[in-house]
Design a protein around this motif. Structure first.
Motif, PDB file in Angstrom:
ATOM      1  N   ARG A 167      -6.084  -0.458   4.584  1.00  0.00           N
ATOM      2  CA  ARG A 167      -5.849  -1.353   3.434  1.00  0.00           C
ATOM      3  C   ARG A 167      -6.371  -2.728   3.814  1.00  0.00           C
ATOM      4  NH1 ARG A 167      -3.796   1.361  -1.295  1.00  0.00           N
ATOM      5  NH2 ARG A 167      -2.886   3.235  -0.423  1.00  0.00           N
ATOM      6  N   HIS A 192     -13.490   7.499  -0.135  1.00  0.00           N
ATOM      7  CA  HIS A 192     -13.682   6.511  -1.191  1.00  0.00           C
ATOM      8  C   HIS A 192     -13.345   5.123  -0.673  1.00  0.00           C
ATOM      9  CE1 HIS A 192      -9.376   6.117  -1.945  1.00  0.00           C
ATOM     10  NE2 HIS A 192      -9.271   7.411  -2.128  1.00  0.00           N
ATOM     11  N   GLU A 251      -8.064   7.918 -11.206  1.00  0.00           N
ATOM     12  CA  GLU A 251      -7.685   6.759 -10.405  1.00  0.00           C
ATOM     13  C   GLU A 251      -7.145   7.198  -9.060  1.00  0.00           C
ATOM     14  OE1 GLU A 251      -5.142   3.410  -8.920  1.00  0.00           O
ATOM     15  OE2 GLU A 251      -4.622   5.477  -9.304  1.00  0.00           O
ATOM     16  N   GLU A 252      -6.341   8.259  -9.077  1.00  0.00           N
ATOM     17  CA  GLU A 252      -5.702   8.728  -7.845  1.00  0.00           C
ATOM     18  C   GLU A 252      -6.710   9.437  -6.939  1.00  0.00           C
ATOM     19  OE1 GLU A 252      -2.974   7.505  -7.339  1.00  0.00           O
ATOM     20  OE2 GLU A 252      -1.672   7.527  -9.084  1.00  0.00           O
ATOM     21  N   THR A 310       1.773  -1.832 -11.711  1.00  0.00           N
ATOM     22  CA  THR A 310       2.351  -2.457 -10.505  1.00  0.00           C
ATOM     23  C   THR A 310       3.872  -2.537 -10.676  1.00  0.00           C
ATOM     24  OG1 THR A 310       1.865  -4.592 -11.537  1.00  0.00           O
ATOM     25  CG2 THR A 310       0.288  -3.811  -9.889  1.00  0.00           C
ATOM     26  N   GLY A 364      -0.541  -2.182  -2.514  1.00  0.00           N
ATOM     27  CA  GLY A 364      -1.324  -1.065  -3.024  1.00  0.00           C
ATOM     28  C   GLY A 364      -2.680  -1.510  -3.546  1.00  0.00           C
ATOM     29  N   SER A 365      -3.430  -0.540  -4.066  1.00  0.00           N
ATOM     30  CA  SER A 365      -4.805  -0.823  -4.495  1.00  0.00           C
ATOM     31  C   SER A 365      -5.052  -0.368  -5.925  1.00  0.00           C
ATOM     32  CB  SER A 365      -5.801  -0.100  -3.575  1.00  0.00           C
ATOM     33  OG  SER A 365      -5.517  -0.377  -2.225  1.00  0.00           O
ATOM     34  N   ILE A 366      -5.726  -1.203  -6.686  1.00  0.00           N
ATOM     35  CA  ILE A 366      -6.225  -0.824  -8.017  1.00  0.00           C
ATOM     36  C   ILE A 366      -7.656  -1.346  -8.078  1.00  0.00           C
ATOM     37  CG2 ILE A 366      -5.845  -0.952 -10.510  1.00  0.00           C
ATOM     38  CD1 ILE A 366      -2.930  -1.610 -10.011  1.00  0.00           C
ATOM     39  N   HIS A 385      -4.181   4.659 -16.375  1.00  0.00           N
ATOM     40  CA  HIS A 385      -4.723   5.961 -15.953  1.00  0.00           C
ATOM     41  C   HIS A 385      -3.773   7.091 -16.319  1.00  0.00           C
ATOM     42  CE1 HIS A 385      -2.507   6.282 -11.971  1.00  0.00           C
ATOM     43  NE2 HIS A 385      -2.568   4.972 -12.006  1.00  0.00           N
ATOM     44  N   GLY A 399      -9.966   8.086  -6.412  1.00  0.00           N
ATOM     45  CA  GLY A 399     -11.046   7.181  -6.058  1.00  0.00           C
ATOM     46  C   GLY A 399     -11.690   6.443  -7.217  1.00  0.00           C
TER      47      GLY A 399
HETATM   48  N1  BES Z   1      -0.166   2.262  -9.103  1.00  0.00           N
HETATM   49  C1  BES Z   1      -0.831   2.408  -7.867  1.00  0.00           C
HETATM   50  C2  BES Z   1      -1.229   1.097  -7.238  1.00  0.00           C
HETATM   51  C3  BES Z   1      -0.099   0.364  -6.575  1.00  0.00           C
HETATM   52  C4  BES Z   1       0.718   1.003  -5.672  1.00  0.00           C
HETATM   53  C5  BES Z   1       0.055  -0.964  -6.828  1.00  0.00           C
HETATM   54  C6  BES Z   1       1.730   0.300  -5.053  1.00  0.00           C
HETATM   55  C7  BES Z   1       1.045  -1.663  -6.206  1.00  0.00           C
HETATM   56  C8  BES Z   1       1.890  -1.035  -5.325  1.00  0.00           C
HETATM   57  C9  BES Z   1      -2.095   3.215  -8.065  1.00  0.00           C
HETATM   58  O1  BES Z   1      -1.976   4.254  -8.962  1.00  0.00           O
HETATM   59  C10 BES Z   1      -2.470   3.840  -6.760  1.00  0.00           C
HETATM   60  O2  BES Z   1      -1.716   4.570  -6.196  1.00  0.00           O
HETATM   61  N2  BES Z   1      -3.650   3.518  -6.276  1.00  0.00           N
HETATM   62  C11 BES Z   1      -4.205   4.111  -5.117  1.00  0.00           C
HETATM   63  C12 BES Z   1      -5.645   3.695  -5.120  1.00  0.00           C
HETATM   64  C13 BES Z   1      -6.585   4.535  -4.334  1.00  0.00           C
HETATM   65  C14 BES Z   1      -6.461   6.008  -4.572  1.00  0.00           C
HETATM   66  C15 BES Z   1      -7.994   4.045  -4.566  1.00  0.00           C
HETATM   67  C16 BES Z   1      -3.530   3.586  -3.862  1.00  0.00           C
HETATM   68  O3  BES Z   1      -3.132   2.421  -3.798  1.00  0.00           O
HETATM   69  O4  BES Z   1      -3.368   4.400  -2.940  1.00  0.00           O
END
Ligand code: BES
Ligand code: ZN
Length: 456
Positions: free
Chosen positions: A331, A365, A155-156, A183, A401-403, A88, A158
Protein backbone atom coordinates in the motif's frame (compact mmCIF):
# COMPACT_ATOMS: atom_id res chain seq x y z
CA UNK A 1 -40.99 23.27 1.62
CA UNK A 2 -38.78 21.31 -0.82
CA UNK A 3 -36.88 19.96 2.17
CA UNK A 4 -40.07 18.77 3.93
CA UNK A 5 -41.31 16.89 0.90
CA UNK A 6 -37.89 15.32 0.32
CA UNK A 7 -37.75 14.24 3.95
CA UNK A 8 -41.31 12.90 3.79
CA UNK A 9 -40.62 11.00 0.58
CA UNK A 10 -37.54 9.33 2.03
CA UNK A 11 -39.30 8.43 5.27
CA UNK A 12 -42.30 7.01 3.46
CA UNK A 13 -40.19 4.89 1.13
CA UNK A 14 -37.53 3.58 3.51
CA UNK A 15 -38.81 0.02 3.51
CA UNK A 16 -38.89 -0.22 -0.29
CA UNK A 17 -35.42 1.34 -0.46
CA UNK A 18 -34.28 -1.53 1.73
CA UNK A 19 -36.11 -4.16 -0.32
CA UNK A 20 -34.44 -2.92 -3.50
CA UNK A 21 -31.01 -3.16 -1.87
CA UNK A 22 -31.77 -6.68 -0.65
CA UNK A 23 -32.78 -7.76 -4.12
CA UNK A 24 -29.48 -6.47 -5.52
CA UNK A 25 -27.54 -8.19 -2.73
CA UNK A 26 -29.11 -11.56 -3.60
CA UNK A 27 -27.16 -11.54 -6.88
CA UNK A 28 -23.71 -13.06 -6.16
CA UNK A 29 -21.72 -10.67 -8.35
CA UNK A 30 -18.22 -11.87 -7.41
CA UNK A 31 -15.95 -10.31 -10.01
CA UNK A 32 -12.88 -12.46 -9.40
CA UNK A 33 -14.58 -15.82 -10.04
CA UNK A 34 -15.31 -16.62 -13.72
CA UNK A 35 -18.29 -18.84 -12.83
CA UNK A 36 -20.15 -15.71 -11.66
CA UNK A 37 -20.03 -13.89 -15.03
CA UNK A 38 -23.80 -14.34 -15.43
CA UNK A 39 -24.45 -12.90 -11.97
CA UNK A 40 -22.20 -9.97 -12.75
CA UNK A 41 -24.34 -9.21 -15.78
CA UNK A 42 -27.58 -9.52 -13.79
CA UNK A 43 -26.23 -7.16 -11.12
CA UNK A 44 -25.29 -4.64 -13.83
CA UNK A 45 -28.76 -4.91 -15.38
CA UNK A 46 -30.36 -4.43 -11.99
CA UNK A 47 -28.52 -1.12 -11.55
CA UNK A 48 -29.39 -0.05 -15.10
CA UNK A 49 -33.08 -0.73 -14.46
CA UNK A 50 -33.00 1.31 -11.29
CA UNK A 51 -31.52 4.21 -13.25
CA UNK A 52 -34.15 3.90 -15.98
CA UNK A 53 -36.95 3.88 -13.43
CA UNK A 54 -35.58 7.05 -11.82
CA UNK A 55 -35.69 8.78 -15.20
CA UNK A 56 -32.06 8.67 -16.29
CA UNK A 57 -31.19 8.82 -19.97
CA UNK A 58 -28.57 7.05 -22.09
CA UNK A 59 -28.69 4.14 -19.67
CA UNK A 60 -26.20 1.70 -21.11
CA UNK A 61 -24.28 -1.44 -20.23
CA UNK A 62 -20.91 -0.58 -21.71
CA UNK A 63 -19.18 -3.74 -22.90
CA UNK A 64 -15.50 -3.99 -21.94
CA UNK A 65 -12.68 -6.53 -22.06
CA UNK A 66 -13.86 -7.55 -18.61
CA UNK A 67 -17.16 -6.95 -16.86
CA UNK A 68 -19.69 -4.39 -18.16
CA UNK A 69 -19.84 -0.84 -16.88
CA UNK A 70 -23.17 0.80 -16.17
CA UNK A 71 -23.40 4.35 -17.50
CA UNK A 72 -26.34 6.76 -17.35
CA UNK A 73 -26.84 10.50 -17.32
CA UNK A 74 -29.42 13.18 -16.69
CA UNK A 75 -28.16 16.50 -18.04
CA UNK A 76 -31.18 18.80 -18.01
CA UNK A 77 -30.21 21.17 -15.21
CA UNK A 78 -29.19 24.02 -17.46
CA UNK A 79 -26.45 26.24 -16.09
CA UNK A 80 -25.88 23.95 -13.11
CA UNK A 81 -22.73 21.97 -12.37
CA UNK A 82 -22.33 18.32 -13.37
CA UNK A 83 -21.62 15.71 -10.74
CA UNK A 84 -20.16 12.34 -11.66
CA UNK A 85 -21.16 9.57 -9.30
CA UNK A 86 -19.12 6.38 -9.10
CA UNK A 87 -19.88 3.07 -7.40
CA UNK A 88 -19.18 -0.62 -7.91
CA UNK A 89 -21.63 -3.50 -8.17
CA UNK A 90 -19.09 -6.30 -7.82
CA UNK A 91 -18.29 -7.91 -4.49
CA UNK A 92 -15.51 -9.93 -2.87
CA UNK A 93 -15.57 -13.73 -2.65
CA UNK A 94 -17.25 -15.15 0.47
CA UNK A 95 -14.75 -17.67 1.82
CA UNK A 96 -14.43 -18.81 4.56
CA UNK A 97 -18.15 -19.51 4.11
CA UNK A 98 -18.49 -21.47 7.41
CA UNK A 99 -17.90 -18.32 9.41
CA UNK A 100 -21.01 -16.55 8.08
CA UNK A 101 -23.88 -16.54 10.58
CA UNK A 102 -26.38 -16.34 7.71
CA UNK A 103 -25.67 -17.08 4.02
CA UNK A 104 -23.81 -14.19 2.31
CA UNK A 105 -26.32 -13.80 -0.51
CA UNK A 106 -29.44 -14.04 1.65
CA UNK A 107 -29.55 -10.55 3.19
CA UNK A 108 -30.56 -10.77 6.86
CA UNK A 109 -31.50 -8.03 9.33
CA UNK A 110 -30.05 -8.29 12.84
CA UNK A 111 -29.76 -5.53 15.47
CA UNK A 112 -30.31 -2.68 13.06
CA UNK A 113 -27.82 -4.04 10.54
CA UNK A 114 -28.19 -5.69 7.17
CA UNK A 115 -25.83 -8.66 6.76
CA UNK A 116 -24.76 -9.76 3.27
CA UNK A 117 -21.71 -9.72 1.02
CA UNK A 118 -21.66 -6.24 -0.56
CA UNK A 119 -24.06 -4.79 2.05
CA UNK A 120 -21.57 -1.97 2.62
CA UNK A 121 -18.88 -2.49 -0.05
CA UNK A 122 -20.25 -1.26 -2.28
CA UNK A 123 -23.82 -2.19 -3.22
CA UNK A 124 -25.26 -0.58 -0.08
CA UNK A 125 -23.33 2.62 -0.62
CA UNK A 126 -24.11 2.70 -4.35
CA UNK A 127 -27.81 2.03 -3.80
CA UNK A 128 -28.10 4.85 -1.27
CA UNK A 129 -26.95 7.26 -3.97
CA UNK A 130 -29.51 5.87 -6.42
CA UNK A 131 -32.23 6.29 -3.79
CA UNK A 132 -31.15 9.89 -3.13
CA UNK A 133 -31.48 10.54 -6.88
CA UNK A 134 -34.90 8.90 -6.92
CA UNK A 135 -36.12 10.98 -3.96
CA UNK A 136 -34.94 14.22 -5.57
CA UNK A 137 -36.49 13.35 -8.92
CA UNK A 138 -39.85 12.27 -7.50
CA UNK A 139 -40.25 15.27 -5.21
CA UNK A 140 -38.98 18.04 -7.49
CA UNK A 141 -39.60 16.46 -10.89
CA UNK A 142 -35.96 17.11 -11.76
CA UNK A 143 -32.47 16.94 -10.26
CA UNK A 144 -30.82 20.06 -8.80
CA UNK A 145 -27.63 19.43 -10.83
CA UNK A 146 -26.60 17.47 -13.89
CA UNK A 147 -25.63 13.93 -12.98
CA UNK A 148 -23.61 11.22 -14.67
CA UNK A 149 -23.51 7.79 -13.06
CA UNK A 150 -20.76 5.24 -13.62
CA UNK A 151 -20.95 1.88 -11.85
CA UNK A 152 -18.23 -0.67 -12.48
CA UNK A 153 -18.13 -4.42 -12.06
CA UNK A 154 -14.50 -5.27 -11.36
CA UNK A 155 -13.30 -2.85 -8.71
CA UNK A 156 -12.41 -5.77 -6.45
CA UNK A 157 -10.38 -7.24 -9.30
CA UNK A 158 -8.19 -4.29 -10.22
CA UNK A 159 -10.65 -2.12 -12.16
CA UNK A 160 -8.93 -2.27 -15.55
CA UNK A 161 -12.07 -1.80 -17.65
CA UNK A 162 -13.15 1.37 -15.91
CA UNK A 163 -9.64 2.76 -16.13
CA UNK A 164 -9.64 2.21 -19.88
CA UNK A 165 -13.06 3.87 -20.17
CA UNK A 166 -11.98 6.94 -18.18
CA UNK A 167 -8.85 7.27 -20.33
CA UNK A 168 -10.54 6.77 -23.71
CA UNK A 169 -14.05 8.16 -23.19
CA UNK A 170 -13.31 11.01 -20.82
CA UNK A 171 -15.69 13.32 -22.77
CA UNK A 172 -18.58 11.12 -21.61
CA UNK A 173 -17.52 11.76 -18.02
CA UNK A 174 -16.92 15.52 -18.17
CA UNK A 175 -17.92 16.89 -14.78
CA UNK A 176 -17.30 19.57 -12.19
CA UNK A 177 -16.95 17.16 -9.29
CA UNK A 178 -17.00 13.43 -8.59
CA UNK A 179 -18.70 11.70 -5.69
CA UNK A 180 -17.56 8.30 -4.42
CA UNK A 181 -19.41 6.61 -1.55
CA UNK A 182 -17.09 3.68 -0.76
CA UNK A 183 -15.32 4.67 2.47
CA UNK A 184 -15.97 4.83 6.22
CA UNK A 185 -16.72 7.06 9.17
CA UNK A 186 -14.91 6.63 12.50
CA UNK A 187 -18.28 5.96 14.19
CA UNK A 188 -22.01 6.57 13.65
CA UNK A 189 -21.67 9.82 15.63
CA UNK A 190 -18.62 11.12 13.77
CA UNK A 191 -19.14 11.79 10.07
CA UNK A 192 -16.03 12.01 7.91
CA UNK A 193 -14.80 13.09 4.53
CA UNK A 194 -11.76 11.20 3.32
CA UNK A 195 -8.73 13.33 2.51
CA UNK A 196 -6.46 10.60 1.22
CA UNK A 197 -6.35 6.96 0.17
CA UNK A 198 -3.33 4.78 -0.46
CA UNK A 199 -2.38 3.29 -3.81
CA UNK A 200 -1.54 -0.36 -4.24
CA UNK A 201 0.69 -2.79 -6.12
CA UNK A 202 -0.42 -6.41 -6.08
CA UNK A 203 2.08 -9.03 -7.15
CA UNK A 204 2.79 -12.72 -7.39
CA UNK A 205 6.32 -13.90 -6.72
CA UNK A 206 7.17 -17.33 -8.08
CA UNK A 207 10.29 -19.30 -7.19
CA UNK A 208 11.39 -22.35 -9.18
CA UNK A 209 14.11 -24.69 -8.00
CA UNK A 210 14.72 -28.24 -9.22
CA UNK A 211 13.11 -29.71 -12.32
CA UNK A 212 10.70 -31.70 -10.13
CA UNK A 213 9.92 -32.36 -6.48
CA UNK A 214 12.81 -34.13 -4.73
CA UNK A 215 13.32 -36.55 -1.81
CA UNK A 216 14.56 -34.45 1.09
CA UNK A 217 16.83 -37.27 2.31
CA UNK A 218 18.59 -37.78 -0.99
CA UNK A 219 18.85 -34.09 -1.91
CA UNK A 220 18.33 -32.09 1.30
CA UNK A 221 21.54 -30.12 1.81
CA UNK A 222 22.26 -29.45 -1.83
CA UNK A 223 18.85 -28.81 -3.43
CA UNK A 224 17.31 -25.34 -3.70
CA UNK A 225 14.10 -25.07 -1.69
CA UNK A 226 11.68 -22.54 -3.26
CA UNK A 227 9.54 -22.31 -0.13
CA UNK A 228 12.51 -21.47 2.04
CA UNK A 229 13.75 -19.07 -0.61
CA UNK A 230 10.40 -17.27 -0.46
CA UNK A 231 10.68 -17.06 3.32
CA UNK A 232 14.14 -15.50 2.97
CA UNK A 233 12.97 -12.98 0.37
CA UNK A 234 9.93 -12.00 2.41
CA UNK A 235 11.85 -11.57 5.64
CA UNK A 236 14.43 -9.41 3.90
CA UNK A 237 11.73 -7.23 2.28
CA UNK A 238 10.19 -6.33 5.66
CA UNK A 239 11.87 -6.75 9.01
CA UNK A 240 10.37 -7.55 12.41
CA UNK A 241 10.05 -3.84 13.19
CA UNK A 242 7.87 -3.23 10.14
CA UNK A 243 10.54 -1.41 8.13
CA UNK A 244 10.54 -2.16 4.43
CA UNK A 245 13.98 -2.70 2.91
CA UNK A 246 13.40 -1.65 -0.67
CA UNK A 247 16.11 0.86 -1.56
CA UNK A 248 14.59 4.17 -2.69
CA UNK A 249 11.11 3.44 -1.34
CA UNK A 250 11.00 6.07 1.39
CA UNK A 251 12.88 8.76 -0.60
CA UNK A 252 9.81 10.30 -2.22
CA UNK A 253 7.53 10.12 0.80
CA UNK A 254 6.27 13.61 1.62
CA UNK A 255 5.65 15.01 5.07
CA UNK A 256 2.03 15.01 6.21
CA UNK A 257 0.51 18.35 7.21
CA UNK A 258 0.87 19.57 10.79
CA UNK A 259 -2.85 19.02 11.36
CA UNK A 260 -2.56 15.43 10.16
CA UNK A 261 0.41 14.74 12.41
CA UNK A 262 -1.49 16.07 15.40
CA UNK A 263 -4.57 14.01 14.54
CA UNK A 264 -2.49 10.85 14.13
CA UNK A 265 -0.59 11.42 17.36
CA UNK A 266 -3.48 12.53 19.54
CA UNK A 267 -6.13 10.24 18.05
CA UNK A 268 -8.97 12.46 19.29
CA UNK A 269 -11.68 9.99 18.25
CA UNK A 270 -9.98 7.06 20.06
CA UNK A 271 -9.66 5.09 16.88
CA UNK A 272 -6.66 3.13 18.18
CA UNK A 273 -8.85 1.42 20.75
CA UNK A 274 -11.45 0.55 18.14
CA UNK A 275 -8.78 -0.81 15.82
CA UNK A 276 -7.54 -3.26 18.48
CA UNK A 277 -11.11 -4.22 19.25
CA UNK A 278 -11.99 -4.76 15.56
CA UNK A 279 -8.89 -6.91 15.04
CA UNK A 280 -9.33 -8.84 18.29
CA UNK A 281 -5.69 -8.37 19.28
CA UNK A 282 -4.02 -6.68 22.24
CA UNK A 283 -1.21 -4.77 20.56
CA UNK A 284 -0.23 -3.16 17.30
CA UNK A 285 2.61 -4.38 15.12
CA UNK A 286 4.64 -2.35 12.67
CA UNK A 287 6.75 0.77 12.86
CA UNK A 288 6.71 1.68 16.55
CA UNK A 289 8.09 5.18 15.92
CA UNK A 290 4.92 6.17 14.02
CA UNK A 291 1.45 6.38 15.58
CA UNK A 292 -0.85 3.53 14.46
CA UNK A 293 -3.05 5.84 12.37
CA UNK A 294 0.02 7.07 10.51
CA UNK A 295 1.13 3.48 9.89
CA UNK A 296 -2.20 2.75 8.18
CA UNK A 297 -2.84 6.07 6.47
CA UNK A 298 0.49 7.69 5.80
CA UNK A 299 3.16 4.99 5.49
CA UNK A 300 3.90 2.46 2.76
CA UNK A 301 3.27 -1.11 3.92
CA UNK A 302 3.92 -4.60 2.61
CA UNK A 303 1.75 -7.65 3.27
CA UNK A 304 1.89 -11.31 2.30
CA UNK A 305 -1.56 -12.61 1.41
CA UNK A 306 -0.84 -16.25 0.75
CA UNK A 307 1.90 -18.76 0.04
CA UNK A 308 1.42 -22.01 -1.82
CA UNK A 309 3.80 -24.85 -2.50
CA UNK A 310 4.98 -28.20 -1.24
CA UNK A 311 3.11 -30.57 0.99
CA UNK A 312 0.26 -29.44 3.23
CA UNK A 313 -1.87 -32.59 3.45
CA UNK A 314 -2.44 -34.94 6.41
CA UNK A 315 0.60 -36.70 7.81
CA UNK A 316 4.13 -36.36 6.48
CA UNK A 317 5.78 -36.33 3.09
CA UNK A 318 9.52 -35.72 2.89
CA UNK A 319 9.57 -33.60 -0.20
CA UNK A 320 11.51 -30.59 -1.42
CA UNK A 321 9.07 -28.75 -3.67
CA UNK A 322 10.08 -27.63 -7.14
CA UNK A 323 7.92 -24.48 -7.09
CA UNK A 324 6.46 -22.05 -4.58
CA UNK A 325 4.43 -18.86 -5.02
CA UNK A 326 3.45 -15.96 -2.83
CA UNK A 327 0.93 -13.14 -3.29
CA UNK A 328 2.45 -9.96 -1.94
CA UNK A 329 1.02 -6.45 -2.06
CA UNK A 330 2.13 -3.02 -1.00
CA UNK A 331 0.00 0.00 0.00
CA UNK A 332 1.41 3.35 -1.02
CA UNK A 333 0.66 6.87 0.18
CA UNK A 334 -0.25 9.13 -2.74
CA UNK A 335 3.28 10.58 -2.99
CA UNK A 336 4.61 7.25 -4.25
CA UNK A 337 3.91 6.20 -7.84
CA UNK A 338 2.67 2.64 -8.09
CA UNK A 339 4.59 1.87 -11.29
CA UNK A 340 7.84 3.22 -9.88
CA UNK A 341 7.43 1.22 -6.70
CA UNK A 342 6.67 -1.91 -8.69
CA UNK A 343 9.99 -1.53 -10.49
CA UNK A 344 11.82 -1.08 -7.18
CA UNK A 345 9.99 -4.06 -5.70
CA UNK A 346 10.81 -6.33 -8.62
CA UNK A 347 14.49 -5.38 -8.58
CA UNK A 348 14.76 -5.89 -4.83
CA UNK A 349 13.08 -9.30 -4.88
CA UNK A 350 15.68 -10.43 -7.43
CA UNK A 351 18.48 -8.93 -5.35
CA UNK A 352 17.34 -10.79 -2.24
CA UNK A 353 16.98 -14.18 -3.91
CA UNK A 354 19.79 -16.62 -3.14
CA UNK A 355 21.61 -18.14 -6.13
CA UNK A 356 20.33 -21.38 -7.62
CA UNK A 357 16.64 -20.57 -8.07
CA UNK A 358 14.63 -18.82 -10.75
CA UNK A 359 12.51 -16.00 -9.40
CA UNK A 360 9.81 -14.17 -11.34
CA UNK A 361 7.66 -11.28 -10.23
CA UNK A 362 4.28 -10.80 -11.87
CA UNK A 363 2.27 -7.61 -11.61
CA UNK A 364 -1.37 -8.50 -10.91
CA UNK A 365 -2.67 -4.96 -10.62
CA UNK A 366 -1.65 -1.51 -9.51
CA UNK A 367 -3.52 1.65 -8.61
CA UNK A 368 -2.51 5.12 -7.53
CA UNK A 369 -3.33 6.71 -4.20
CA UNK A 370 -5.01 10.08 -3.91
CA UNK A 371 -4.94 13.19 -1.75
CA UNK A 372 -8.05 15.40 -1.83
CA UNK A 373 -7.78 19.18 -1.80
CA UNK A 374 -9.75 20.35 1.24
CA UNK A 375 -10.90 23.64 -0.30
CA UNK A 376 -13.09 22.66 -3.28
CA UNK A 377 -16.73 23.76 -3.46
CA UNK A 378 -17.67 20.11 -3.66
CA UNK A 379 -15.99 19.38 -0.32
CA UNK A 380 -17.79 22.40 1.13
CA UNK A 381 -21.14 21.06 -0.15
CA UNK A 382 -20.42 17.64 1.35
CA UNK A 383 -19.39 19.20 4.65
CA UNK A 384 -22.65 21.15 4.83
CA UNK A 385 -24.73 18.07 3.96
CA UNK A 386 -23.05 15.90 6.61
CA UNK A 387 -23.38 18.66 9.17
CA UNK A 388 -27.13 18.82 8.49
CA UNK A 389 -27.84 15.09 8.68
CA UNK A 390 -25.45 14.19 11.51
CA UNK A 391 -25.64 17.45 13.46
CA UNK A 392 -21.87 17.49 13.59
CA UNK A 393 -19.00 18.84 11.50
CA UNK A 394 -17.26 15.99 9.61
CA UNK A 395 -13.61 15.20 10.27
CA UNK A 396 -11.28 15.32 7.29
CA UNK A 397 -9.13 12.20 7.59
CA UNK A 398 -7.32 9.65 5.46
CA UNK A 399 -8.05 5.93 5.08
CA UNK A 400 -5.63 3.12 4.33
CA UNK A 401 -7.61 1.33 1.60
CA UNK A 402 -7.47 1.99 -2.12
CA UNK A 403 -9.93 3.31 -4.70
CA UNK A 404 -7.68 3.73 -7.75
CA UNK A 405 -10.42 5.40 -9.80
CA UNK A 406 -10.30 8.41 -7.46
CA UNK A 407 -6.78 9.30 -8.58
CA UNK A 408 -7.83 8.87 -12.19
CA UNK A 409 -10.80 11.24 -11.86
CA UNK A 410 -8.42 13.74 -10.36
CA UNK A 411 -5.71 13.33 -13.01
CA UNK A 412 -7.79 12.84 -16.17
CA UNK A 413 -11.11 14.56 -15.55
CA UNK A 414 -9.51 17.29 -13.40
CA UNK A 415 -12.47 16.94 -11.11
CA UNK A 416 -12.30 17.45 -7.37
CA UNK A 417 -13.24 14.15 -5.76
CA UNK A 418 -15.51 13.87 -2.75
CA UNK A 419 -14.92 10.69 -0.79
CA UNK A 420 -17.99 10.58 1.41
CA UNK A 421 -18.65 7.11 2.80
CA UNK A 422 -21.16 5.75 5.27
CA UNK A 423 -19.45 2.51 6.26
CA UNK A 424 -18.60 1.91 9.91
CA UNK A 425 -15.30 0.45 11.14
CA UNK A 426 -16.89 -2.88 12.13
CA UNK A 427 -18.66 -3.51 8.81
CA UNK A 428 -16.36 -6.51 8.08
CA UNK A 429 -15.43 -5.53 4.53
CA UNK A 430 -13.93 -8.40 2.54
CA UNK A 431 -14.57 -10.68 5.56
CA UNK A 432 -17.34 -13.01 6.79
CA UNK A 433 -20.50 -11.30 8.11
CA UNK A 434 -20.14 -8.10 6.13
CA UNK A 435 -22.88 -5.71 7.20
CA UNK A 436 -24.23 -2.22 6.72
CA UNK A 437 -26.02 -0.25 9.40
CA UNK A 438 -29.59 0.49 8.33
CA UNK A 439 -29.44 3.87 10.05
CA UNK A 440 -26.34 4.68 7.99
CA UNK A 441 -28.13 3.57 4.81
CA UNK A 442 -31.04 5.94 5.41
CA UNK A 443 -28.83 8.79 6.61
CA UNK A 444 -26.66 8.27 3.56
CA UNK A 445 -29.67 8.73 1.28
CA UNK A 446 -30.54 12.01 3.02
CA UNK A 447 -26.96 13.24 3.00
CA UNK A 448 -26.35 12.56 -0.69
CA UNK A 449 -29.64 14.26 -1.62
CA UNK A 450 -28.63 17.33 0.37
CA UNK A 451 -25.11 17.24 -1.08
CA UNK A 452 -26.56 17.46 -4.60
CA UNK A 453 -28.81 20.33 -3.54
CA UNK A 454 -25.82 22.18 -2.10
CA UNK A 455 -23.89 21.55 -5.30
CA UNK A 456 -26.58 23.49 -7.18
N1 BES B 1 -14.23 0.08 -0.40
C1 BES B 1 -12.91 -0.39 -0.57
C2 BES B 1 -11.86 0.68 -0.39
C3 BES B 1 -11.58 1.02 1.05
C4 BES B 1 -11.30 0.03 1.96
C5 BES B 1 -11.53 2.33 1.41
C6 BES B 1 -11.02 0.37 3.27
C7 BES B 1 -11.23 2.67 2.70
C8 BES B 1 -10.98 1.69 3.63
C9 BES B 1 -12.74 -0.94 -1.97
O1 BES B 1 -13.84 -1.63 -2.45
C10 BES B 1 -11.61 -1.91 -1.98
O2 BES B 1 -11.62 -2.86 -1.27
N2 BES B 1 -10.60 -1.63 -2.78
C11 BES B 1 -9.51 -2.50 -2.99
C12 BES B 1 -8.80 -1.95 -4.19
C13 BES B 1 -7.93 -2.89 -4.94
C14 BES B 1 -8.56 -4.20 -5.27
C15 BES B 1 -7.40 -2.19 -6.17
C16 BES B 1 -8.58 -2.50 -1.80
O3 BES B 1 -8.39 -1.48 -1.14
O4 BES B 1 -8.05 -3.59 -1.50
ZN1 ZN C 1 -15.53 -0.84 -2.36
Amino acid sequence: MAQTSLETYITEHESRFLDDLKEWLRIPSISTLPEHAGDIRRAAEYAANQLRTIGFEHVELVATQGHPLVYADWLKAEGKPTVLIYGHYDVQPVDPIDLWQTPPFEPAERDGNLYARGACDDKGQTMLVLKALEALMRTAGSLPVNVRVLIEGEEENGGEAVEHFVRTASHRLACDAALICDTHMPSAENPALISGLRGIIYTEVEVRGARQDLHSGSYGGVAPNPLHTLAIIISRLKDAEGHIHIPGLYDRLRQPTAAEKTFWQQDPLHMNESLLEEMGVTQFTGEAEYPPLERIWGRPTLEVHGIVGGFTGEGAKTVIPAVAKAKISMRLPADLSADEVFTLFERTVHDYAPAGVIVSVRKIHTGEGVLVAPDSQAVAAATAALQETYGKEPVFMREGGSIPIAALFDAILHAPVVLMGFGLPDDNLHAPNEKFSLAQYYKGIRTVARFLQHMA
